[in-house]
Design an enzyme around this catalytic site. Sequence first.
Site, PDB file in Angstrom:
ATOM      1  N   GLU A 233     -17.278  -9.923  21.026  1.00 39.97           N
ATOM      2  CA  GLU A 233     -16.714  -9.537  22.321  1.00 39.97           C
ATOM      3  C   GLU A 233     -15.911 -10.686  22.924  1.00 39.97           C
ATOM      4  OE1 GLU A 233     -16.815  -6.479  23.839  1.00 39.97           O
ATOM      5  OE2 GLU A 233     -17.741  -5.792  21.987  1.00 39.97           O
TER       6      GLU A 233
ATOM      7  N   HIS B 125     -25.732 -20.457  13.715  1.00 43.31           N
ATOM      8  CA  HIS B 125     -26.046 -20.243  15.123  1.00 43.31           C
ATOM      9  C   HIS B 125     -27.499 -20.631  15.361  1.00 43.31           C
ATOM     10  CE1 HIS B 125     -22.634 -17.059  15.501  1.00 43.31           C
ATOM     11  NE2 HIS B 125     -22.180 -18.283  15.297  1.00 43.31           N
TER      12      HIS B 125
ATOM     13  N   ASP C  67     -16.820 -16.534  25.087  1.00 42.45           N
ATOM     14  CA  ASP C  67     -18.036 -16.594  24.267  1.00 42.45           C
ATOM     15  C   ASP C  67     -17.723 -16.526  22.780  1.00 42.45           C
ATOM     16  OD1 ASP C  67     -19.571 -16.825  26.507  1.00 42.45           O
ATOM     17  OD2 ASP C  67     -20.148 -14.709  26.592  1.00 42.45           O
TER      18      ASP C  67
ATOM     19  N   ARG D 200     -27.100 -14.127  23.043  1.00 42.82           N
ATOM     20  CA  ARG D 200     -26.927 -13.004  22.115  1.00 42.82           C
ATOM     21  C   ARG D 200     -26.907 -13.565  20.697  1.00 42.82           C
ATOM     22  NH1 ARG D 200     -23.214 -11.667  26.226  1.00 42.82           N
ATOM     23  NH2 ARG D 200     -23.999 -10.005  27.562  1.00 42.82           N
TER      24      ARG D 200
ATOM     25  N   ASP E 118     -19.143 -14.786  20.333  1.00 42.11           N
ATOM     26  CA  ASP E 118     -19.396 -13.571  19.563  1.00 42.11           C
ATOM     27  C   ASP E 118     -18.144 -12.699  19.483  1.00 42.11           C
ATOM     28  OD1 ASP E 118     -19.218 -12.600  22.114  1.00 42.11           O
ATOM     29  OD2 ASP E 118     -21.285 -11.915  22.251  1.00 42.11           O
TER      30      ASP E 118
ATOM     31  N   GLU F 243     -14.486 -16.301  30.471  1.00 41.47           N
ATOM     32  CA  GLU F 243     -14.588 -14.931  30.978  1.00 41.47           C
ATOM     33  C   GLU F 243     -15.397 -14.817  32.256  1.00 41.47           C
ATOM     34  OE1 GLU F 243     -16.553 -16.479  28.744  1.00 41.47           O
ATOM     35  OE2 GLU F 243     -16.965 -14.908  27.280  1.00 41.47           O
TER      36      GLU F 243
ATOM     37  N   TYR G 110     -26.777 -19.831  23.934  1.00 35.12           N
ATOM     38  CA  TYR G 110     -26.216 -18.473  24.032  1.00 35.12           C
ATOM     39  C   TYR G 110     -27.285 -17.424  23.781  1.00 35.12           C
ATOM     40  CZ  TYR G 110     -22.633 -14.873  23.767  1.00 35.12           C
ATOM     41  OH  TYR G 110     -21.849 -13.769  24.000  1.00 35.12           O
TER      42      TYR G 110
END
Length: 789
Positions: free
Chosen positions: A152, A422, A148, A379, A150, A75, A377
């Site tokens: 989104e 994670h 990514d 988030r 997650d 992205e 990452y």
Amino acid sequence: MVAKKTTKRSADSAAPAKKAKKTTAKKVAKKSSAKKTATKKTTKKVAAKKTTARATRSYTLSGADVTGRNLVIVESPAKGKTIQWFLGKDREVKASFGHVADLPQKTLGIDVKENFTPTYEVSADKKKVIAELKRDAKVAKQVWLATDEDREGEAIAWHVSHVLGLPVDKTPRIVFHEITKDAIQAAVENPRHIDMNLVDAQQARRVLDRLVWFNVSPVLRTKIRRGLSAWRVQSVAVKMIVEKEREIQNFKPEESWTLKTDLKYEKTSLSCELHKDAGKAVKLHTLADAEAMVKTLTSNLTPQVETNEKTGWLVHTYSADSRFSLMDIGEKTSTRNPAAPFTTSTLQQAGASRLGWSVKQVMMTAQKLYERGFITYMRTDSVNLSGMAINAAAKYIEHAYGKDYLTVRKFSTKSKNAQEAHEAIRPTYVDRTPQTSGLSGQELKLYELIWARTVASQMASAKVLNTTYTFTPEGTEQEWVAKGKRIVFPGFLALYGQDEENEEEGGDQTLPNLDKWITLPADYVRAHQSFTRPPARYTEASLVKALEWYGVWRPSTYAPTISTVQERGYVVKKEDKKLHPTEIAFLVVDFLEKNFENLMNYEFTAKMEDELDTIAEGKKGWKKMMEEFYTGFEKTINAAKKSEKEVVPVGKKCPKCTDGDLIYKFTRFGKFIGCSNYPECDYTEKTQEEKDALAPLREKYEGKPCPEGGTIVVKMGRFGPFLTSSEYPKVKWISSIPDEKMEELEEKFGGKKCDKCEKGTMHVKKSRRGYFLACNKYPDCKNTQNIKE
């Protein structure tokens, strides 16, 4: 663009030839001017198109043809550039530049009757990106989706697969928590397919937020004022800020006094405070209470009175000739443990408290570090560290500090929805220290914070010796206490310093070694006035912490939510970096609480977030959640539409129509007083606040001659007060209110020769960060300097 031809003829057809020639000449000149204007506009349009093309062109490292090769889609172009280094020549990385499709901007885009089916549209600024990706996908050997990990990121991968016509169940999807060679290679060797549970959770959030925004916003615009918008999570954030402000407004401070003295010992002194008298805790509510206690120590009750510069509170100093005996010595060793590695929330809080940054600034910088392969990452709500990271940190600690400083720890995440698979936010390579990272500026500052927190989490606890001396003045039963602490073993504090989450109360003074029964003199006693303080307003960081505690946010929503409430004018971050609600925020919160109780309820909002997590885990269908939510929501909307308009009365009758009430009316740029009978009665007047704000300006500027005619008058505009002519609109002169501070600084520092170009002079300018000096030859010379007052 082509200039329009002038077809209008001269009104006087019998005009002399000379006049006709002049008219023709004017037309030619006008036509020439129009052509020049058209050329300039065309040039600007072409430049704008080129700029847009640069902004939307998908990233390729080499621009090579992907025919017969693997196409990897990410992205972000920055992320793509880093990944490309770890992939062989058989793979080419290109970027989608974020989301490629979304719900339409001007319509609901959700068919409620058809089981909440959303309609997605390709963004206008992404059409060129999609065209290029489609072209490459057709000739590529295989398309890989590497957005990514997650929700989104999963949704972006899903949308990309749809617009490119890729089969969701056959297109390889790779995810990685860090951008390193090992992580990328492992992801390529173990691809999966798009996780529709994560996609559905993202769809549910998007549809839920759109239903709230699309249905509630028009009600706010009708009942309060135009231009207002309502959001599901952001409205709860505004509510918290408004509630805090009301606590502050309703707070009643209580006065109290404390007695302190400094006891002399050799070349040092010990600060002591009165705690008890005859075994009971001393509470001094008034100055009279304090003086009654002072009488037991001195007969001189004529104090020297001072005012604390920071607080404005009084300090009464009484001369004394007293001796204090050391009656008890207490020593206790306490342990301070390092904090866990960063989650999204704690990183934002540390970024604010240690670096003074906004939440948005922290996340933007963290995003850059992740995309460049420096951190994992950013988030996440997990505090877990991989075995590899723990071993690397242990190796560094043992080498840099010694075995005594090493304590291997495994932290567990308190959040019930955190995924332990994670990791926390950590450096990808612990042995890449801030000094050897090659980073600079903001990226270096944040990397240093993340690196230090990660390594410190595996270091030994700090040991602190807390000492308490209890003194009694001769002839009394009072207990005066001196507290101090000394670090016996620094442990993690040697690297990370005092941690903001583990601060302890107590004196920071270093106490000398004293023997029991020693007697020390005091030359004075001070009575310190104080008042209880109102609750502190939220900062961005403390708001994140509070809402995380309520469970209404997730890592991906922290920064955008806080930014949105400020951008929409509900909250203002002032110079103290505290979040202050605007007046319209109070009205909106009151209206929403009255008409949309569930939306403003913390528990309800937290429950909705939990349900989104349940969908992500595959335990519930997202359309089922929508159905359960919308059943009650639709009834609430219909009832709110029938509710009365929100009115704030002034408490006076209209002087023009006499039967109307004066009420406050709100616009996007402020408020004014109007008549409740509008539009039948158009009476308006300024609010008292505006009158008070303009009064000193009017006194200073009004009545002076205007440079272009008339006299100067002060007016209030959308951007604040300004100066204009009393003969406006005939005289169109306007001027901003002179900046007295700038004028003062200009007189003191301005006018010096530029030391860079040596042609211009330095003058005072103002930005959002304050005043600075800049060369007047800008943009040819971009020399700037800080002002040192």
